[in-house]
Design a protein around this motif. Sequence first.
Motif, mmCIF file in Angstrom:
data_model
loop_
_atom_site.group_PDB
_atom_site.id
_atom_site.type_symbol
_atom_site.label_atom_id
_atom_site.label_comp_id
_atom_site.label_asym_id
_atom_site.label_seq_id
_atom_site.Cartn_x
_atom_site.Cartn_y
_atom_site.Cartn_z
ATOM 1 N N CYS A 236 64.062 56.675 77.926
ATOM 2 C CA CYS A 236 64.216 55.225 78.604
ATOM 3 C C CYS A 236 63.089 55.187 79.704
ATOM 4 N N ASN A 237 63.131 56.232 80.574
ATOM 5 C CA ASN A 237 62.352 55.992 81.494
ATOM 6 C C ASN A 237 60.947 56.223 81.180
ATOM 7 N N ALA A 238 60.374 56.671 80.171
ATOM 8 C CA ALA A 238 58.922 56.593 79.839
ATOM 9 C C ALA A 238 58.566 55.297 79.296
ATOM 10 N N GLU A 239 59.692 54.449 78.514
ATOM 11 C CA GLU A 239 59.330 53.220 77.909
ATOM 12 C C GLU A 239 59.470 52.205 78.966
ATOM 13 N N ILE A 240 60.129 52.439 79.983
ATOM 14 C CA ILE A 240 60.104 51.454 80.980
ATOM 15 C C ILE A 240 58.804 51.421 82.152
ATOM 16 N N CYS A 241 58.234 52.818 82.387
ATOM 17 C CA CYS A 241 57.246 53.293 83.041
ATOM 18 C C CYS A 241 56.120 52.370 82.621
#
Length: 200
Positions: A59-64
């Motif tokens: 999730c964090n990688a996609e939002i970044c």
Amino acid sequence: MNSDPDQNRVCAPNTPNQAEDGPAVTLSTPTKAAIETLIEAPIETSTPTVFFNSECPICNAEICHYERLSQAADIRDISSTSGTAKANNGGDIGDGGNTFTPTAIRFQPIADNPDILREYGLSRADIERRLYGLDANGRLISGIDAFIMIWGTVPRYRWLAHTMALPPFRYIGALIYDHIAVPFLGSLNARRKRKAMKSL
């Protein structure tokens, strides 16, 4: 145990020689009071906000990724005279290309304030499980609708927002997100938490 609950949120800084990125911008972290202001603010001055689980690596990688693209789009299109920004392909979906104030969207890690959506009846466990957001009208949205809102503010993905907003595609997207993505990511995060507990 680490004292920083948001230590896993590591977005690579923007660098000029990356084709998709622009200069680095630090987004302010809205507090609950800021969210209440957002809800009450006029439509034209409200900033859509996405609340996501930064402790989920995927999730964090996609939002970044979306955050960097959104920042780069804002910076490229800032008007030196009016102080407003305009996306390369126009404004938000269906707004006729109107300008919007940067940043076009806020990305809020829930670890910063786990109770930020408590007034909507949502616990931290609820907003860790799926993506939630507040649109420009202060309306709570989640799942595929939250992604459509994100894609609609990023020029590179605006075509996807238009496509997924169509009823047949929105329905299919919701099924995939609710019945495949959410259970899969939930299982991965539960396994990650169990492993972290064992290592204590």
